[in-house]
Design a protein around this motif. Structure first.
Motif, mmCIF file in Angstrom:
data_model
loop_
_atom_site.group_PDB
_atom_site.id
_atom_site.type_symbol
_atom_site.label_atom_id
_atom_site.label_comp_id
_atom_site.label_asym_id
_atom_site.label_seq_id
_atom_site.Cartn_x
_atom_site.Cartn_y
_atom_site.Cartn_z
ATOM 1 N N THR A 194 0.828 -1.221 0.000
ATOM 2 C CA THR A 194 0.000 0.000 0.000
ATOM 3 C C THR A 194 0.857 1.264 0.000
ATOM 4 O O THR A 194 0.321 2.368 0.120
ATOM 5 C CB THR A 194 -0.921 0.027 1.243
ATOM 6 N N ARG A 234 -4.548 -1.791 -6.464
ATOM 7 C CA ARG A 234 -4.450 -2.575 -5.245
ATOM 8 C C ARG A 234 -4.829 -4.039 -5.466
ATOM 9 O O ARG A 234 -5.704 -4.353 -6.279
ATOM 10 C CB ARG A 234 -5.341 -1.987 -4.151
ATOM 11 N N PHE A 262 -6.024 -7.068 -2.896
ATOM 12 C CA PHE A 262 -6.386 -7.396 -1.511
ATOM 13 C C PHE A 262 -5.846 -8.790 -1.231
ATOM 14 O O PHE A 262 -6.490 -9.795 -1.520
ATOM 15 C CB PHE A 262 -7.908 -7.329 -1.312
ATOM 16 N N SER A 276 -5.530 -10.319 4.586
ATOM 17 C CA SER A 276 -5.890 -9.350 5.615
ATOM 18 C C SER A 276 -6.654 -10.099 6.689
ATOM 19 O O SER A 276 -7.859 -10.320 6.583
ATOM 20 C CB SER A 276 -6.740 -8.224 5.027
#
Length: 465
Positions: A308, A315, A317, A320
């Motif tokens: 990031t 981006r 993902f 997380s």
């Protein structure tokens, strides 16, 4: 059998009751299918109360010498005082904080210092998340769809991209599994066929560096068995090198899943023993001596798709997870790694495996079963094979052998070892095996059904119960 290893005789009803309670409360009776009661004979304890060193105790207080080693997650020994103390220190520090913790940074820098291919790392709590993250990295980096995996490797993830490619398809999305292409380990032609059929569409090839199968030589000849000390010259051009070259020639990434081999075969991973460096690798199991920790590591060029701190970059993902940075497991990893370095735990595991293999061969031969009860694979990850009178592998005989070993105080669903296995444990094992093989020999003559009940251990990946 040592005096403190005694199996109570009145357990049958209690074990049946425990199994019923497990299946009432937990689908499959355990939180990993490999721990389910369809993977063990009926005299195996359904519930274990604790473990210490190389031993486990059931709910009756009966003690067993263990070769399951928590699905090979234990490499030092159950409840190692030093590892436990390191985890407890992190519990006292708060377990899980609002920002990245100090131990999180220390652990990340440590793994990047140790693993040659690791320039960045993301931690997780289980291997499935790490392997799926590795696939996502490859797809994000290449913009492609397909991932190739060997059909001979038993497990990569509980996610649909893998499970949908097995016999257990219920509940999975077919289009997810359609993105997974199966090839044959040690057959470079079967992998090349996928690249020919899907030019510019394959994101990655993922495989374990080795199981009981090791990489073949450059011309398909049997590969050299590795040992604790790498001899890269002897492995030049082996199957792993061929896979990497083929993947890179076609713009795909080369991913090694070291969930089982990592921190067990060598501190730097089995890749180091075979003289190859992956683009991305995944680790878990023994890295924290049983604490819940997994990792995906790799070259910065690929891993930074999840960053990031690069303004304007699209981006990804990646991973997380609230508990990915959970501190006790990371503290356990740091301490277990210190022990691995200072005491060279993997070298001891190789040596014990060699002694076990030699002892197994001697005991089998003394019972006239040299061709019937055999081992294969490298000493660090041996597999034992039970053959019938026709020389065919037999799950019924494997069930019988496991049953007879349990009667003699040894829980041996497979051959996982740890540092706490020593000369005494070796002798206990060989004495138990001698008794078990005498029953095995009789079963070959009189029929296995005479010596075991109707239950037979079943494969995890089957379409129906």
């Amino acid at each position: 059998m040592p005096d403190d290893i005694k199996i109570p005789s009145n357990t049958e009803a209690d074990f049946a009751a425990l199994r019923a309670r497990l299946h009432k409360a937990i689908p499959g009776g355990a939180h990993t299918y490999s721990r389910g009661d369809d993977q063990f004979p009926t005299n195996a304890p359904p519930v274990l109360a604790r473990g210490k060193g190389a031993y486990v105790w059931d709910t009756h207080g009966a003690k067993y010498l263990d070769y399951g080693m928590a699905l090979r997650a234990i490499s030092i020994g159950y409840a190692d005082d030093r590892v436990n103390a390191a985890a407890i220190r992190q519990i006292e520090n708060g377990v899980n904080l609002t920002r990245a913790s100090a131990i999180e940074l220390e652990a990340a820098e440590m793994i990047c210092d140790i693993i040659p291919s690791a320039e960045m790392v993301k931690f997780a709590k289980n291997g499935s998340n790490a392997t799926t993250a590795a696939v996502k990295i490859a797809r994000a980096y290449t913009g492609r769809r397909y991932v190739c995996i060997p059909r001979q490797h038993p497990f990569f993830s509980f996610d649909d991209w893998f499970i949908g490619s097995t016999n257990v398809k219920r509940g999975t999305l077919p289009d997810h599994a359609a993105s997974t292409l199966l090839f044959d380990y040690n057959d470079i032609g079967s992998l090349k066929a996928h690249f020919d059929a899907h030019p510019g569409e394959i994101a990655a090839v993922m495989l374990e560096p080795a199981t009981h199968l090791i990489p073949c030589g450059p011309n398909g000849e049997p590969g050299l068995a590795p040992g604790p000390d790498p001899d890269h010259a002897g492995h030049a051009g082996n199957f792993l090198h061929q896979v990497k070259a083929l993947a890179h020639a076609n713009g795909a990434l080369f991913i090694l899943d070291e969930m089982i081999t990592g921190f067990r075969w060598h501190l730097k991973g089995a890749a180091h023993l075979f003289g190859v460096e992956p683009d991305i690798a995944t680790f878990g199991k023994a890295m924290a001596n049983g604490f819940a920790l997994a990792a995906v590591v790799g070259k910065r060029e690929y891993m930074q798709v999840g960053s990031t701190d690069r303004p304007g970059m699209e981006r990804t993902f990646l991973l997380s997870t609230t508990h990915g940075g959970e501190m006790p497991a990371l503290g356990a990893f740091v301490e277990a790694t210190r022990i691995n370095i200072e005491e060279d735990v993997p070298r001891g595991l190789w040596a014990y495996g060699a002694a076990l293999r030699a002892g197994f061969a001697d005991v089998a031969a003394s019972n006239g079963l040299a061709d019937t009860f055999v081992t294969d694979g490298p000493e660090i990850l041996m597999n034992y094979i039970t053959r019938d009178a026709n020389g065919e592998p037999s799950m019924a005989l494997r069930t019988l052998l496991s049953q007879e070993m349990i009667k003699r105080g040894v829980l041996m669903p497979w051959l996982g070892t740890c540092q706490a296995h020593g000369p005494e444990e070796l002798q206990i094992t060989l004495d138990a095996l001698d008794g078990a093989l005498k029953v095995y020999a009789a079963a070959l003559q009189e029929g296995v059904e005479k010596f075991k009940d109707d239950h037979v251990i079943k494969p995890v990946f089957r379409s129906h119960n």
